[in-house]
Write a protein that holds these residues in place. Sequence first.
Motif, short mmCIF file in Angstrom:
data_model
loop_
_atom_site.label_atom_id
_atom_site.label_comp_id
_atom_site.label_asym_id
_atom_site.label_seq_id
_atom_site.Cartn_x
_atom_site.Cartn_y
_atom_site.Cartn_z
N VAL A 247 99.37 20.33 68.31
CA VAL A 247 99.21 21.51 67.46
C VAL A 247 99.96 21.26 66.15
N PHE A 248 99.28 21.49 65.01
CA PHE A 248 99.85 21.27 63.69
C PHE A 248 99.94 22.60 62.93
N LYS A 249 100.96 22.73 62.11
CA LYS A 249 101.04 23.87 61.20
C LYS A 249 100.30 23.52 59.92
N GLY A 250 99.64 24.50 59.31
CA GLY A 250 98.93 24.27 58.06
C GLY A 250 98.95 25.50 57.18
N ILE A 251 98.65 25.31 55.90
CA ILE A 251 98.56 26.40 54.94
C ILE A 251 97.21 26.30 54.23
N LEU A 252 96.36 27.33 54.37
CA LEU A 252 95.07 27.35 53.69
C LEU A 252 95.26 27.61 52.19
N ASP A 253 94.20 27.41 51.43
CA ASP A 253 94.28 27.60 49.97
C ASP A 253 94.69 29.02 49.59
N ASP A 254 94.35 30.01 50.41
CA ASP A 254 94.72 31.40 50.09
C ASP A 254 96.13 31.75 50.55
N GLY A 255 96.88 30.75 51.06
CA GLY A 255 98.26 30.98 51.47
C GLY A 255 98.42 31.38 52.93
N THR A 256 97.32 31.50 53.68
CA THR A 256 97.40 31.88 55.09
C THR A 256 97.99 30.75 55.92
N ALA A 257 99.03 31.07 56.69
CA ALA A 257 99.62 30.08 57.60
C ALA A 257 98.77 30.00 58.86
N ILE A 258 98.47 28.79 59.31
CA ILE A 258 97.61 28.59 60.46
C ILE A 258 98.24 27.58 61.43
N ALA A 259 97.78 27.62 62.66
CA ALA A 259 98.11 26.60 63.66
C ALA A 259 96.80 25.92 64.04
N VAL A 260 96.79 24.59 64.02
CA VAL A 260 95.57 23.82 64.27
C VAL A 260 95.73 23.00 65.54
N LYS A 261 94.91 23.27 66.53
CA LYS A 261 94.95 22.52 67.79
C LYS A 261 93.91 21.41 67.74
N ARG A 262 94.37 20.19 68.07
CA ARG A 262 93.47 19.04 68.05
C ARG A 262 93.60 18.26 69.35
N ALA A 263 92.48 17.98 70.01
CA ALA A 263 92.51 17.14 71.21
C ALA A 263 92.84 15.71 70.80
N LYS A 264 93.46 14.96 71.70
CA LYS A 264 93.80 13.58 71.39
C LYS A 264 92.54 12.72 71.34
N PRO A 265 92.50 11.73 70.43
CA PRO A 265 91.31 10.87 70.31
C PRO A 265 90.93 10.25 71.64
N GLY A 266 89.64 10.32 71.97
CA GLY A 266 89.15 9.75 73.22
C GLY A 266 89.38 10.60 74.44
N ASN A 267 90.02 11.77 74.26
CA ASN A 267 90.31 12.65 75.40
C ASN A 267 89.18 13.65 75.55
N SER A 268 88.16 13.29 76.35
CA SER A 268 86.99 14.17 76.51
C SER A 268 87.38 15.47 77.20
N LYS A 269 88.39 15.39 78.10
CA LYS A 269 88.86 16.60 78.79
C LYS A 269 89.49 17.56 77.79
N GLY A 270 90.31 17.01 76.86
CA GLY A 270 90.93 17.85 75.83
C GLY A 270 89.89 18.46 74.91
N THR A 271 88.85 17.67 74.57
CA THR A 271 87.77 18.19 73.72
C THR A 271 87.07 19.36 74.39
N ALA A 272 86.77 19.22 75.69
CA ALA A 272 86.11 20.30 76.42
C ALA A 272 86.99 21.55 76.46
N GLN A 273 88.32 21.36 76.58
CA GLN A 273 89.23 22.50 76.63
C GLN A 273 89.24 23.24 75.29
N VAL A 274 89.22 22.49 74.17
CA VAL A 274 89.20 23.13 72.85
C VAL A 274 87.93 23.94 72.68
N LEU A 275 86.77 23.37 73.03
CA LEU A 275 85.50 24.10 72.91
C LEU A 275 85.49 25.32 73.81
#
Length: 525
Positions: A247-275
Motif C-alpha cells: 500500500v502506497f500513499k499518494g497525492i492527486l493533482d487536486d490535493g486529495t490524499a489517497i492510499a493505493v493498494k497494489r498486488a505484487k508482480p506475478g501474484n495472481s492471488k493478490g490480483t484477484a483479491q484487489v479486483l
Amino acid sequence: MADRAQYLECSGHSHQINGSYLQVPINCSANCLCHTYINNTPSAAACRKERLCCSFRTGGSQNAYIIRVHANGCMGYQSYVNLDPGLPFAKWPAPGLELMWATPQEPPCKTKLDCRDLPFSKCSPDPSNAGQKRCLCKKGRYWDPASGYCQKCRRGTGCKYHKNHTPVIGSSVGVLVLLALTGFLVYRQRKYMKETARKTLIREREEILNANPSGKSAKIFSGKEIKKATSDFSRENVLGSGGFGEVFKGILDDGTAIAVKRAKPGNSKGTAQVLNEVRILCQVNHRSLVRLLGCCVELEQPLLIYEYVANGTLFDHLHRSDMRKRSPLSWLRRLLIAHQTADGLAYLHSSAVPPIYHRDVKTSNILLDENLDAKVSDFGLSRLVELSEQDCTHIHTSAQGTLGYLDPEYYLNLQLTDRSDVYSFGVVLLELLTSMKAIDFNREEENVNLVVYMKRIFNEERFMTVIDPMLKEGASQVELETMKAIGDLAAACLDERRQNRPSMKEVADEIECVISIITGDDPKT
C-alpha cells in the motif's frame, strides 16, 4: 509460503549441540535483521546480551525449508509474512504466519441450472471422480482457483493452442531477404499479440469490476495519474505490505490524499483479491467502512485507490510501544472503536444487498482516522452472499483468513457464516482489553494463542489480572465493571459452536449499551 522469521539463538552452544536443526540459509552476522528486531522491540530486550541472534527466510515449495527448535536451544523467535528487508522497522508489517490452503475445485453440480453463477461453464462429469459432476469451463476457458472464475485462455495458462506452420519456400538467392522479412513479420506479430493481450486483459478486468448486482461501478484512474501521485511508487511512500502486496500513499493533482493498494508482480492471488475488493466496496456505503475512490486496471497489476486514513491501524496503537506512548487509547475510546467496527460489520451482514462476509477481521485491518474513529478495511478475502445462497445456513468455501483470528468451525468444516466474522471480532475485543497480540511467540508455548490463553484465564476466574494495566490505572468502579461486561461479550463471540454466538448486530447493541453506562447517555432505541 513466503515468510521471513527471526530466530533468536540465546544459548552458549552451537546449533548441533543444543538440538536445533536448520535446513535454511541462516544469517547470524552483526547486521542481520534479527538485531534490528530486538533493538526495536522492548519485549525482546533480554536477547540483546546473548551471543547469537540469527535470521532466516523460508520460501519455495511446501517443504523446501525446515526448522526444528528443541526446548533448550532457542530463547525466542518471531515470524513475518513478505517482509521487505529494505523497509525501516517502523514500516514492517504486523508479525504473522502464512498458511498454504488446498486450492478449491470447480463447484459441484447436478443440473445445468447449478452452473448459472459461474459464467462460461457447463455441468459435466468430473474426469477425476467418477459419479461426480462439476461446473467445468467451456472450450477456450480455464479454471482459475484464485479468482473462482473461468478465465479466457492465453499463452502460459495451460490451454492448448494450434500453431500455424508456414511452409518455407525460397531459393539460395532469396534466403537472406526471406529471413529478414520473416523476422520483421514475427516482431510485428508478437508486438501486436502483446498489445492485444494487454487490451483484452484490461477489458476482462473492467467486465469483472462492472459485473455488480447493484449496477454501481468504480471510477477508473489512469496509470499515469497514479504513478504521478505516488512518485512512481517510491519506496518512501510505502505505508505497509502484506500477503497481497503493498500500500502506497499518494497525492492527486487536486490535493486529495489517497492510499493505493497494489498486488505484487506475478501474484495472481493478490490480483484477484484487489479486483474482489473493488466489487465489494462498490456495494457498500457506511461511515465505519473505508471509502473506495476508484481503481486503475491498465497497468500490469490492478490498483485499488481509496481514502487515506491518517492514524494507522488499531494494531499499531495497541502493540507498538512508540504509538502507545504517543497516543494511548483510553477505555472509552477503545469502546467507541469496538462499537464502530461492530456497527460496520453488522451493516455488511444485515443491510448490504447482497450480504457480505468480511473473512479477515483483525486489528491490522481496522484503520483509525484523525479523530481515532474506526474504519474497517481490506476486503480482499470478503465474500458476497449470492441470492441463491441467502436461504442457506452456511456457504462451502476454502478456508481463508489470519492465524489467531480464524473461526475453528470454519477452518475444520469449510462452512462460512456471518458468525465466522463474529468469532474474529471476539479476538479483537480481547486485544482491546489486554493489549496482547492474537498470536505472540514471545509468550510461553501454551499461551502463544491469545484465545486459548484467555479461555483458561476465564475458567480460573482471573480475568481482571490480565487487563491492560494502562486501563486499570485510575479506572472507576463503573469502568472496571464494564471491562468485565466486555470480557463476557468476547467470550460469547468466541464460543466454539457458532449457533451459540451472538449476531454482529447484537454485539454492536451490547457495546453501545456499555458505552451509555460510562457516558450517562441513553442508548439509541
